[in-house]
Write an enzyme that holds these catalytic residues in place. Structure first.
Site, PDB file in Angstrom:
ATOM      1  N   GLU A  45       0.842  -1.201   0.000  1.00  0.00           N
ATOM      2  CA  GLU A  45       0.000   0.000   0.000  1.00  0.00           C
ATOM      3  C   GLU A  45       0.877   1.251   0.000  1.00  0.00           C
ATOM      4  O   GLU A  45       2.027   1.225   0.470  1.00  0.00           O
ATOM      5  CB  GLU A  45      -0.881  -0.026   1.269  1.00  0.00           C
ATOM      6  N   ASN A 193     -12.513  -1.144  -0.854  1.00  0.00           N
ATOM      7  CA  ASN A 193     -11.806  -1.787   0.256  1.00  0.00           C
ATOM      8  C   ASN A 193     -12.468  -1.361   1.560  1.00  0.00           C
ATOM      9  O   ASN A 193     -12.783  -0.180   1.752  1.00  0.00           O
ATOM     10  CB  ASN A 193     -10.330  -1.333   0.259  1.00  0.00           C
ATOM     11  N   GLU A 194     -12.662  -2.321   2.438  1.00  0.00           N
ATOM     12  CA  GLU A 194     -13.256  -2.053   3.754  1.00  0.00           C
ATOM     13  C   GLU A 194     -14.391  -1.031   3.624  1.00  0.00           C
ATOM     14  O   GLU A 194     -14.384   0.029   4.276  1.00  0.00           O
ATOM     15  CB  GLU A 194     -12.186  -1.620   4.770  1.00  0.00           C
ATOM     16  N   TYR A 262      -6.947  -9.085  11.406  1.00  0.00           N
ATOM     17  CA  TYR A 262      -5.601  -8.850  11.942  1.00  0.00           C
ATOM     18  C   TYR A 262      -5.467  -9.505  13.318  1.00  0.00           C
ATOM     19  O   TYR A 262      -6.427  -9.534  14.094  1.00  0.00           O
ATOM     20  CB  TYR A 262      -5.333  -7.345  12.061  1.00  0.00           C
ATOM     21  N   GLU A 317      -6.301  -9.260   3.589  1.00  0.00           N
ATOM     22  CA  GLU A 317      -5.463  -8.582   4.596  1.00  0.00           C
ATOM     23  C   GLU A 317      -5.416  -9.466   5.828  1.00  0.00           C
ATOM     24  O   GLU A 317      -6.463  -9.760   6.429  1.00  0.00           O
ATOM     25  CB  GLU A 317      -6.017  -7.189   4.947  1.00  0.00           C
ATOM     26  N   GLN A 366       1.890  -6.234   5.546  1.00  0.00           N
ATOM     27  CA  GLN A 366       2.107  -5.856   4.166  1.00  0.00           C
ATOM     28  C   GLN A 366       3.511  -6.299   3.764  1.00  0.00           C
ATOM     29  O   GLN A 366       4.221  -6.875   4.582  1.00  0.00           O
ATOM     30  CB  GLN A 366       1.915  -4.366   4.000  1.00  0.00           C
TER      31      GLN A 366
HETATM   32  O1  AHR Z   1      -3.104  -2.611   6.193  1.00  0.00           O
HETATM   33  C1  AHR Z   1      -3.361  -1.387   6.790  1.00  0.00           C
HETATM   34  C2  AHR Z   1      -4.824  -0.993   6.692  1.00  0.00           C
HETATM   35  O2  AHR Z   1      -5.593  -1.906   7.416  1.00  0.00           O
HETATM   36  C3  AHR Z   1      -5.422  -1.021   5.317  1.00  0.00           C
HETATM   37  O3  AHR Z   1      -5.185   0.139   4.607  1.00  0.00           O
HETATM   38  C4  AHR Z   1      -6.885  -1.172   5.602  1.00  0.00           C
HETATM   39  O4  AHR Z   1      -7.568  -1.837   4.579  1.00  0.00           O
HETATM   40  C5  AHR Z   1      -6.915  -1.934   6.907  1.00  0.00           C
HETATM   41  O5  AHR Z   1      -7.758  -1.351   7.829  1.00  0.00           O
END
Ligand code: AHR
Length: 513
Positions: A45, A193-194, A262, A317, A366
């Site tokens: 990103e 995205n999101e 995450y 992600e 990432q």
């Molecule tokens: O990976 C960092 C961020 O986490 C991304 O930009 C977003 O999609 C997520 O919330």
């Protein structure tokens, strides 16, 4: 008497220092299920030093060797990972990105403000051509994340035409004018995205209806072999989101549904990336292993609407998220990477392999200098993280035939809580070689795993292991090779039984012939 008490004590200590687990590896005579290589995808990103500094240093940089501005050291390291796909330009950034800002002569491109990540400005010198040419250099398939949040249908349709159309059209003419004759044939497209958060704070139903409109115009321009459109998916356990997408979006308009999860302890108190304690380690691993339940539940919803499993679950992600390194910009998400991250990576990839019937694509967040990165850079220096080594060790599973491996593990306990200590997955590659990957997340106890083999007679076993002295160990620019895989001697074949001794917090990949 004294001696008897002493030996009982020693026996109890020895018993407490290791666990015994069993597993069954089944090798069917025939199988059509493969582990898609796309599970091993990455994500880059425009965030902190991921693109600028980490990947791209500019064509005029004479200090850091580069090809068209892209670091040669990073490209060489990434090639060894065999990256199957790379998602770009975000993330949250994607829904602010207007691709036309990043084409044409570099000195004429506008400088923009990266509103999501640190409010810094960037000059758009890394744009569509730079990214897609880099993918060619890496031998990876690009995955472009389209702007739905602040963009327009026409803008995204134009991007598809610009990169994919071979014939005569306004966008292909513009591409040619900018120096690229042939289209790149980009197959993977994210539609926002999101969308439930940074991508527009939409409801699931509103997003699904908007998606239908966008997906209609993200169409195959005749030369790309079919586009793969990925809908912005759920935030972890938001099962209603997946239900709404599956209900509202017609199957002919969608190839993948995303999911983001995450391994974060607490969004308000994420804890340090290196100086964490055992409770924080345990909590991180609980979040990482939760991926299994998430996939099961999202898949069950998808199964209701798509029993043939035509639509892929795309975990685009995933990874560990901690506090940034002291003294660094909080908006840059720069964190170190320890053996804890190796545990997350090994366990998560095992989970994906084991759900490869539905999970057919995923992207680690990432790639460089951001979150659970495989590479860290500091000016001209570069290091490979423990996560890099796990991704490299596991790439043997890419496009291999999935083999069921069921593990009955003892527990890793802390206080009143417990987690499964051992997890694993297995596959057979095109040369007939079987690979078994095993992770012991227990911070203190080694694990003796006895694997019962059904359907194959192996003659030899060898392997590699990744471990270290402490869970907090990590590679630094001064000691870049503190953690790296070494030959593993702890596996023995005895007829139809494979005995493996896994040290605490270790990742092992075995090869059997
Ligand atoms: O990976 C960092 C961020 O986490 C991304 O930009 C977003 O999609 C997520 O919330």
């Amino acid at each position: 008497m004294k001696n008897a008490i002493l030996s009982s004590l020693l026996f109890l200590i020895a018993l407490g220092s290791y666990g015994q687990s069993t597993a069954t590896l089944t090798v069917p005579a025939t199988s059509t299920r493969t582990i898609s290589r796309h599970i091993y995808g990455h994500f880059a990103e425009h965030l902190g030093r991921c693109i600028y500094g980490g990947i791209y240093v500019g064509e005029s940089n004479t200090k850091i060797p580069n090809t068209a501005g892209v670091r040669n050291d990073v490209v060489d390291a990434l090639k060894k990972l065999k990256i199957p796909n790379l998602r770009w330009p975000g993330g949250c950034f994607a829904d602010t990105y207007h691709w036309k800002d990043g084409i044409g002569p570099k000195d004429q491109r506008p400088t923009i403000v990266n509103t999501w990540w640190g409010g810094v400005t960037e000059n758009n010198s890394f744009g569509t051509h730079d990214f897609l040419n880099m993918c060619e250099l890496l031998g990876t398939e690009p995955y472009l994340a389209g702007n739905m949040g602040s963009g327009a249908v026409q803008e995204l349709a134009d991007w598809v035409q610009y990169v994919n159309f071979a014939g005569v059209s306004p966008m292909s003419a513009l591409r040619k004018k900018n120096g690229r004759e042939k289209p790149w044939k980009v197959k993977y497209w994210g539609i926002g995205n999101e969308a439930w958060g940074c991508g527009g704070n939409m409801t699931a139903e509103y997003y699904a209806n908007e998606y239908r409109k966008y997906a209609t115009f993200v169409s195959d321009w005749g030369n790309s072999g079919g586009l793969f459109r990925i809908a912005s998916g759920a935030n972890s356990a938001d099962y209603n989101w997946t239900e709404a997408l599956m209900k509202i979006i017609p199957k002919n308009l969608i190839e993948g549904v995303a999911l983001h999860h995450y391994s974060v302890i607490n969004w308000d108190k994420k804890g340090p990336s290196v100086k964490f304690d055992e409770q924080q380690y345990f909590s991180t691993m609980k979040q990482a292993l939760f991926m299994d339940e998430l996939i099961q539940k999202h898949s069950a919803i998808m199964d209701k609407y798509d029993p043939e499993k035509k639509i892929a679950l795309v975990v685009d992600e995933w990874g560990g998220w901690y506090e940034v390194e002291p003294g660094t910009n909080p908006g840059f998400l720069y964190q170190q990477n320890t053996m804890r991250d190796a545990m997350i990576a090994g366990s998560t990839l095992n989970i994906f392999n084991n759900h490869s019937d539905r999970v057919r694509m995923a992207n680690l967040a990432q790639m460089v200098n951001v979150l659970q990165a495989v590479i860290l850079t500091e000016e001209e220096k570069m290091l490979l993280t423990p996560t890099y080594h796990v991704m490299e060790m596991y790439n043997v599973h890419q496009d291999a035939t999935y083999l069921p491996l069921t593990v009955k593990s003892t527990d890793y306990t802390l206080g009143n809580e417990k987690l499964t200590a051992v997890n694993g997955s297995a596959s057979k590659d095109k040369n007939g070689v079987t690979h078994v990957s095993l992770v012991n997340i227990d911070s203190k106890k080694k694990q003796e795993v006895s694997v019962n083999i059904e359907g194959a007679n192996y003659k030899s076993v060898s392997g590699r292991i990744l471990t270290s002295k402490t869970l907090q160990d990590h590679n630094t620019f001064d000691k870049p090779n503190l953690i790296q895989p070494v030959a593993f001697k702890g596996a023995k074949l005895k007829g139809k039984t494979l005995n493996v001794e896994l040290p605490p917090f270790s990742v092992v990949v075995l090869e059997m012939k």
